[in-house]
Design an enzyme around this catalytic site. Structure first.
Site, PDB file in Angstrom:
ATOM      1  N   SER A 133      -4.999  -3.848   1.506  1.00  0.00           N
ATOM      2  CA  SER A 133      -4.007  -3.164   0.677  1.00  0.00           C
ATOM      3  C   SER A 133      -4.140  -1.662   0.900  1.00  0.00           C
ATOM      4  O   SER A 133      -3.967  -1.190   2.015  1.00  0.00           O
ATOM      5  CB  SER A 133      -4.190  -3.554  -0.792  1.00  0.00           C
ATOM      6  OG  SER A 133      -3.199  -2.948  -1.609  1.00  0.00           O
ATOM      7  N   ASP A 183      -7.177  -9.040  -5.177  1.00  0.00           N
ATOM      8  CA  ASP A 183      -6.508 -10.039  -4.357  1.00  0.00           C
ATOM      9  C   ASP A 183      -7.415 -10.427  -3.191  1.00  0.00           C
ATOM     10  O   ASP A 183      -7.982  -9.563  -2.528  1.00  0.00           O
ATOM     11  CB  ASP A 183      -5.181  -9.477  -3.838  1.00  0.00           C
ATOM     12  CG  ASP A 183      -4.304 -10.540  -3.206  1.00  0.00           C
ATOM     13  OD1 ASP A 183      -4.487 -11.735  -3.510  1.00  0.00           O
ATOM     14  OD2 ASP A 183      -3.418 -10.166  -2.408  1.00  0.00           O
ATOM     15  N   HIS A 242      -0.540  -5.672   1.789  1.00  0.00           N
ATOM     16  CA  HIS A 242       0.419  -5.380   0.721  1.00  0.00           C
ATOM     17  C   HIS A 242       1.380  -4.291   1.192  1.00  0.00           C
ATOM     18  O   HIS A 242       1.022  -3.114   1.256  1.00  0.00           O
ATOM     19  CB  HIS A 242      -0.308  -4.910  -0.538  1.00  0.00           C
ATOM     20  CG  HIS A 242      -1.202  -5.948  -1.137  1.00  0.00           C
ATOM     21  ND1 HIS A 242      -2.153  -5.640  -2.081  1.00  0.00           N
ATOM     22  CD2 HIS A 242      -1.286  -7.301  -0.934  1.00  0.00           C
ATOM     23  CE1 HIS A 242      -2.789  -6.752  -2.432  1.00  0.00           C
ATOM     24  NE2 HIS A 242      -2.286  -7.769  -1.746  1.00  0.00           N
TER      25      HIS A 242
END
Length: 381
Positions: free
Chosen positions: A199, A323, A227
């Site tokens: 991310s 995540d 992401h």
């Protein structure tokens, strides 16, 4: 006109806005003024003014526009980082192919992250999503900045800053996970597939890992969930292909997975793996976001664990939130292997930190050591 504000409280994240539009700077300032623990200490109209302001002010996070007169964002970026190597820079970019390309170039040059720029001042003023994303990223990067010592500047010693305790009510998960590092003592199985999740700070980490792990060094396919919004993932695949020589592209629904290729989850789609006869195929879906993200790493890892069993190597790179941790647990439960990037080399040690402190990692490594570790294990297959 450049505006320098009075010195804020020492526990505030200090932000500088750099945009040639005074209207945009004013609207963003008003957004941030309502957030506890964040203060705009400088607001300037081009890169040259930003350099001068950085010399006068202690700044934690810079919101840097790309297209500006006198000195644009890409020209200013390396100069800002030369003055203060620990500075966290968020590029502000339009959701276009050109904007995505420039943003990814900026991240290769050292920018920490990007934020899509609303297409109108009306969207900027009233956009809840923009405000939430901006504040969350500022808090994450501000906390990462404070977690270590500020680099020394000429004429004075380095100054350490306290870790910021407050978090935005919109921040969905802790930015920095608590708990000690816990490594598994297992013997990793050589993988049939390599899965990477990332991310904040992920693009530059991916460029480093894939740039070291050049095409042909491993035979296994590589699947990546970063992401990012649509358009940006298209350009990310192109950049990875250029730096690594791999055949890299956004995944297509229903395509069979082949060795020696890199597949990237398209923006706004979860990417999962299914078994179809003797093939493993990629499927894209718009199931609800997980960990407030789509694409998300967890569904990718869960599906890969189910499809490949113990022959999975999952790597969790820099990023805010957690995540990948639950998906990593599924990988470990199936006999697979999880590794993570270490705190010192991460832009934000949220995702890798969550995995590292959950006891699912076989190794937690500095970024430059990740590709050699993967190549060594992959070569045993």
């Amino acid at each position: 006109m450049a505006i320098d504000s009075p010195s804020p409280a020492t526990d505030s994240i200090r932000v500088m806005l750099v945009d040639d539009s005074a209207v945009v700077r004013g609207l963003v300032t008003r957004i941030l003024e309502g957030e506890a623990g964040i203060q705009v200490v400088a607001s300037v109209g081009n890169g040259q003014m930003a350099l001068a302001s950085l010399e006068r002010n202690e700044i934690d996070v810079v919101i840097l526009d790309i297209e500006m007169p006198v000195m644009d964002g890409l020209t200013a970026l390396p100069k800002l980082l030369q003055i203060d190597p620990g500075l966290k820079v968020i590029m502000q970019s339009t959701l276009t192919l050109k904007g995505a390309d420039v943003s990814l170039r900026a991240m290769q040059m050292g920018a920490a992250d990007y934020i899509p720029k609303p297409t109108s001042t009306r969207d900027l003023a009233g956009g809840v999503d923009f405000k939430s994303e901006l504040v969350t990223k500022i808090r994450a990067l501000g906390q990462a900045r404070r977690a270590g010592a500020r680099p020394a500047r000429p004429g004075g010693p380095p100054a350490t800053r306290p870790v910021i305790a407050s978090t935005s009510p919109r921040t969905p998960v802790p930015i920095h996970p608590p708990g000690p590092l816990q490594l598994r003592s297992n013997t990793p199985e050589p993988p049939d597939i390599i899965a990477i999740g990332s991310s904040t700070g992920g693009p530059q980490a991916l460029f480093t890992v894939l740039g070291t792990m050049k095409a042909g060094t491993v035979r296994q396919p590589i699947v990546i969930t970063q992401h990012m919004p649509a358009t940006f993932t298209t350009i990310l695949a192109e950049h990875i292909g250029r730096v690594s020589g791999w055949e890299a592209r956004e995944a297509q629904d229903g395509e069979a997975i082949r060795g020696g290729r890199v597949y990237i989850a398209p923006g706004d789609f979860h990417m999962v793996v299914e078994t179809k006869g003797t093939d493993k195929v990629l499927r894209l879906n718009k199931n609800p976001p997980e960990n407030f993200c789509r694409p998300a790493v967890d569904p990718m890892l869960r599906s890969i664990a189910a499809a490949y069993g113990k022959r999975v190597l999952a790597c969790i790179l820099t990023g805010m939130g957690a995540d990948g941790m639950k998906g990593g647990q599924a990988v470990v439960a199936s006999g697979g292997t999880v590794i993570a990037q270490d705190e010192a080399s991460s832009v934000v040690w949220g995702m890798p930190g969550a995995a590292a402190t959950a006891g699912i990692c076989s190794a937690v490594l500095p970024l430059p050591e990740i590709a050699p570790w993967i190549m060594k294990l992959a070569a045993r297959r």
